[in-house]
Design an enzyme around this catalytic site. Sequence first.
Site, PDB file in Angstrom:
ATOM      1  N   CYS A  76       0.419  -1.300  -0.268  1.00 54.46           N
ATOM      2  CA  CYS A  76      -0.258   0.417  -0.085  1.00 54.46           C
ATOM      3  C   CYS A  76       0.964   0.615  -0.069  1.00 54.46           C
ATOM      4  CB  CYS A  76      -0.729  -0.055   1.515  1.00 54.46           C
ATOM      5  SG  CYS A  76      -2.132   1.700   1.378  1.00 54.46           S
ATOM      6  N   CYS A 187      -1.151   3.495  -6.642  1.00 57.21           N
ATOM      7  CA  CYS A 187      -1.939   2.901  -5.658  1.00 57.21           C
ATOM      8  C   CYS A 187      -2.416   1.382  -5.658  1.00 57.21           C
ATOM      9  CB  CYS A 187      -2.960   3.835  -5.239  1.00 57.21           C
ATOM     10  SG  CYS A 187      -4.765   2.902  -4.286  1.00 57.21           S
TER      11      CYS A 187
HETATM   12  N1  DGL Z   1      -4.218   0.792  -2.176  1.00 60.73           N
HETATM   13  C1  DGL Z   1      -3.706   1.369  -1.497  1.00 60.73           C
HETATM   14  C2  DGL Z   1      -2.838   2.735  -1.560  1.00 60.73           C
HETATM   15  O1  DGL Z   1      -1.809   1.861  -2.697  1.00 60.73           O
HETATM   16  C3  DGL Z   1      -4.434   2.660  -0.717  1.00 60.73           C
HETATM   17  C4  DGL Z   1      -6.349   2.578  -0.707  1.00 60.73           C
HETATM   18  C5  DGL Z   1      -6.886   3.397   0.777  1.00 60.73           C
HETATM   19  O2  DGL Z   1      -6.968   4.123  -0.179  1.00 60.73           O
HETATM   20  O3  DGL Z   1      -7.364   2.633   1.767  1.00 60.73           O
HETATM   21  O4  DGL Z   1      -1.972   3.646  -1.515  1.00 60.73           O
END
Ligand code: DGL
EC number: 5.1.1.3
Length: 266
Positions: A76, A187
């Site tokens: 993430c 993301c």
């Molecule tokens: N998947 C996450 C990232 O790579 C964030 C998603 C969210 O906003 O929870 O930033």
Amino acid sequence: MNRDSDAPVAVFDSGVGGLSVLAEIQQLLPRESLLYLADCGHIPYGEKTPEFIRERCVTIADFFHRQRAKALVIACNTATVAGIADLRLRYPDWPLVGMEPAVKPAAAATRTGVVGVLATTGTLQSAKFAALLDRFAADVQVITQPCPGLVELIETGDLVSPTIRQLLQSYVAPLLAAGCDTIILGCTHYPFLKPLLREMIPASITLIDTGAAVARQLQRLLGERELLANGHPQTTQFWTTGDPEDFRNVLRVLCNNSDNVRSFVS
Ligand code: DGL
């Protein structure tokens, strides 16, 4: 604590986004057993404060440390910018892999000199992202685009509806208007939208994400410490802080796998 090559690798994200990274790890390191936690009870991270996300990172890392995971992957971008520094201090000897938008490869790839970044508000507003731009993007123009709402739709398994199409279109339009020839998917949820995105952008535009690079970095860290698994068939165990049935349903859509889901309450 002694950690050996038979121990699993832990991976987490705010939700299903990290599954795009998990898939790269499974492909590169098919012998590794994996633990995956989706913090769906606290999604989206992208609109939360860094303090809140840091606390989530600590709670989840402590849980995986107790599970004797031999390494931790923060799959993430938003959690990495908010939490990885604290985790490195808390667990100096534990191999940790984080991720950040692929600014360096994008700056090297662009021919128009204009790069677009799709990411969460939290990632784009972070000091870590500003430092990344200073370091690697001094000679290119970078157009940043926060994408509120996309993550929530992807969490429901929606990758094609008119609603998500329209929302994605509205985020991509400014990048195309600015002349971007390279778009960073900053993301881990967004790689699931690649097919939809491809319908909206010219074929000449390069899409860059970091899942494969994260898997290679994990391989490097485990290799250096002689912790790579050898010969064991891979298993994957999932946890969610949200509703396990909802998570099973979205797993079926995104990875054709809905086994082994447990609830993690915190
Ligand atoms: N998947 C996450 C990232 O790579 C964030 C998603 C969210 O906003 O929870 O930033």
